[in-house]
Every structure is written in C-alpha cells, then in structure tokens.
Design an enzyme around this catalytic site. Structure first.
Site, PDB file in Angstrom:
ATOM      1  N   ASP A   1       0.882  -1.179   0.000  1.00 38.85           N
ATOM      2  CA  ASP A   1       0.000   0.000   0.000  1.00 38.85           C
ATOM      3  C   ASP A   1       0.917   1.226   0.000  1.00 38.85           C
ATOM      4  OD1 ASP A   1      -1.575   2.160   0.629  1.00 38.85           O
ATOM      5  OD2 ASP A   1      -2.710   1.120   2.205  1.00 38.85           O
ATOM      6  N   VAL A   2       0.943   1.947  -1.121  1.00 42.07           N
ATOM      7  CA  VAL A   2       1.917   3.047  -1.244  1.00 42.07           C
ATOM      8  C   VAL A   2       1.560   4.260  -0.389  1.00 42.07           C
ATOM      9  CG1 VAL A   2       2.639   2.383  -3.572  1.00 42.07           C
ATOM     10  CG2 VAL A   2       0.816   4.071  -3.291  1.00 42.07           C
TER      11      VAL A   2
ATOM     12  N   ASN B   1       2.454   5.751  -9.932  1.00 45.42           N
ATOM     13  CA  ASN B   1       1.239   5.775 -10.758  1.00 45.42           C
ATOM     14  C   ASN B   1      -0.041   5.521  -9.967  1.00 45.42           C
ATOM     15  OD1 ASN B   1      -0.345   5.142 -13.415  1.00 45.42           O
ATOM     16  ND2 ASN B   1      -0.535   3.283 -12.171  1.00 45.42           N
TER      17      ASN B   1
ATOM     18  N   TYR C   1      -9.416  15.043  -5.618  1.00 46.51           N
ATOM     19  CA  TYR C   1      -8.582  14.534  -6.715  1.00 46.51           C
ATOM     20  C   TYR C   1      -7.810  15.679  -7.385  1.00 46.51           C
ATOM     21  CZ  TYR C   1      -7.498  11.722 -10.919  1.00 46.51           C
ATOM     22  OH  TYR C   1      -6.863  11.054 -11.949  1.00 46.51           O
TER      23      TYR C   1
ATOM     24  N   LYS D   1      -3.694  16.217  -7.570  1.00 42.73           N
ATOM     25  CA  LYS D   1      -2.947  16.298  -8.832  1.00 42.73           C
ATOM     26  C   LYS D   1      -2.291  17.675  -8.985  1.00 42.73           C
ATOM     27  CE  LYS D   1      -4.010  12.090 -10.258  1.00 42.73           C
ATOM     28  NZ  LYS D   1      -3.043  11.004 -10.313  1.00 42.73           N
TER      29      LYS D   1
END
Ligand code: NAD
Length: 268
Positions: A66-67, A93, A166, A170
């Site tokens: 789990d990053v 990613n 989101y 980003k």
C-alpha cells in the site's frame, strides 16, 4: 526511439495491476526492463501480468504494498533491492477517486485521495531518490542516476467540480514534481510527469461505459477518441529512456487535446 530502449534497466511501477500502470509495466518489459509490478488488492491480476511478461521472455515480479503508508513504500524498496538488485526507473502511478460535491465530501474521502495520490507518490519518490544515491551513476545502464515519472492528470491544470480532493492531489503533484526536478537535476536525477486525459480504465468506467457517457466525454476531446492505456505507456517508455535525457521537470499531456479549451472550438 530504439526498440529496446530500456534494456538492462530496473523499473518499479506502482498500481500496476490494472489500467495505465499495467500498460506501462508491459511496455517497459517489452522495451527490455526488469519490472516490479506493484499491486494493492489485485493479486491475481498482478500475477497474471507477470506471467504474461515472462512468457514473452521478459522479467517481472509482483509485489504487494500500500503506497499510501511509509512502511508499504519501504517494503516496496526492500523488494526492489532483493528482486532487482537496485532501481533505475520509478513510475509513481497508483491513484484513486472518491468523488463528491464539495460540501458532501467527507474528511475520510479527502484524506484517502490525498494519501494515495499525493502522499503515496511523495513517499515512493523519496525512497527512490535515496536508492539512486546509494547506487551511484552507472552510465553503462543509463545517462541519468535515476528517473522518476509521476502519473498526474489533466486535472493538475483543469479544475474539476465534484472532485476537489482529486484535483487538489494532482495540482499538488505538479509542484511536487517541478520542485523535485529543480532540486535534484544537478545529481542527474530526472523527474517528469505524464498528465493523461480520459483513458479507458476502471477508474472512470462510468464515464465511458454507456453510449451517452461516451458521447459526453468525446465533446471534451478534440482528437475525437477516448485514450487507451497504451497511449500513456508509450510516452512513459520514452520519458524513462535515455532518448529523453534532456527532458527535466516537464509534464507531458497525453489527452487528445482535452486541455485546449474544447468549448471554444466554435470560436467561443
Ligand atoms: P486503475 O483504477 O485501473 O488503476 C489504479 C491502480 O492503483 C490500481 O491498480 C489500484 O489497485 C492501484 N492502487 C490504488 N491504491 C493503491 C495503494 N494505496 N497502493 C498501491 N496501489 C494502489 O485506474 P488508472 O486509470 O489506471 O489510474 C492510474 C493513474 O492514472 C492514477 O494515478 C490516476 O489518477 C491517473 N489518471 C487516470 C486517468 C484515466 O482517465 N484513466 C486520467 C488521468 C490520470
């Protein structure tokens, strides 16, 4: 670009059990890299992808992590060391969406998206830079000490109603990438990003699955087609290879023109 432009290189792709990450892992293996295929929940998918990479004569290894957790990223880079003996390319990613109108967005959904899409990419990149430094430059492998490619989004530039978590992640990623690129370029570490537009994957299935959804989406894409994961993967191979050795701190938009204000096509 040479056919096997990543020959002899060692790569990690996070969130590689589906969609864009899967296509990048496959394209890297085709270009000659050994690839660590990170997954969080899609173990069967990661194992199938690795099997198919090996059947084509490539080298792949599935790794669960789990990053969004520091210990997850540390485990990933332990695996890098054990399985590949080092790392030359990291594609950060992994990403998720948890959509809601601004006032309905829960703190939990805000945090989850920031944790995976921004903090997760930060944690992976930090481990990557430490690894690159420990290894030192090996020009027989690559002209760079290491390469990091972030998967960002057109929403690092386009505000997106109903997706404030989101778009914030980003947008943050854009300046994380640029700041890292500026800070690390003198060490010959190249940091860049890809900003996909609408690519056909699980993350946005409801946007392209129905005829009405596809029609609405196509209105936003001057080039007139929805993107495929391979459209992004080809750019990732180039950004990770020495063919792009002088490309530093850039975001490559792979979006069929989505960022060109398509509503102004008729003159506004
Ligand atoms: P996807 O849902 O197919 O892939 C996301 C991957 O990330 C999955 O494999 C998932 O298991 C993994 N993941 C999620 N949380 C994780 C975690 N905590 N640790 C490790 N892995 C985790 O969707 P996709 O479209 O392939 O998304 C990949 C990236 O592309 C994301 O960062 C997304 O924001 C970005 N993106 C996608 C589009 C698009 O249109 N599909 C557009 C712009 C940007």
């Amino acid at each position: 670009m040479s056919d096997r432009s990543l020959r002899g290189q060692r790569a990690l792709v996070t969130g590689a059990s589906s969609g864009i990450g899967e296509a990048i892992a496959r394209a890297f293996a085709d270009a000659g890299a050994s690839v660590l295929v990170n997954y969080r929940s899609g173990r069967d998918d990661a194992e199938r992808i690795v099997r198919e990479i090996r059947e084509k004569g490539g080298r792949g290894v599935p790794v669960h992590a789990d990053v969004s957790k520091p210990e997850g990223c540390r485990r990933l880079f332990d695996a890098v060391q054990q399985e590949l003996g080092g790392i030359d390319i990291v594609v950060a990613n992994a990403g998720i969406q948890r959509d809601a109108a601004f006032t309905d967005l829960t703190l939990e959904d805000w945090r989850q998206v920031i944790d995976v899409n921004l903090t997760g990419q930060f944690l992976c990149a930090q481990e990557a830079v430490r690894c690159f430094r420990r290894q030192g430059l090996d020009t027989a492998r690559s002209r760079a000490l290491g390469k990091i490619v972030f998967t960002s989004s057109v929403h690092q530039a386009i505000p997106w109603a109903g997706h404030s978590n989101y778009a914030s992640a980003k947008g943050g990623l854009k300046l994380l990438m640029e700041t890292m690129a500026q800070e690390l370029a003198s060490e010959k570490i190249r940091v860049n990003a890809i900003a996909p537009g609408a690519i056909k994957t699980a993350i946005n299935r409801e946007a392209w699955e129905s005829e009405a959804g596809r029609k609405r989406l196509l209105e936003l894409i001057p080039y007139g087609r929805i993107g495929e994961p391979e459209d992004v993967a080809k750019v990732a191979v180039w950004l990770a290879s020495d063919d792009s050795d002088y490309v530093v701190g850039t975001t490559m938009f792979v979006d069929g023109g989505m960022t060109l204000y398509p509503a102004f096509r008729e003159g506004g």
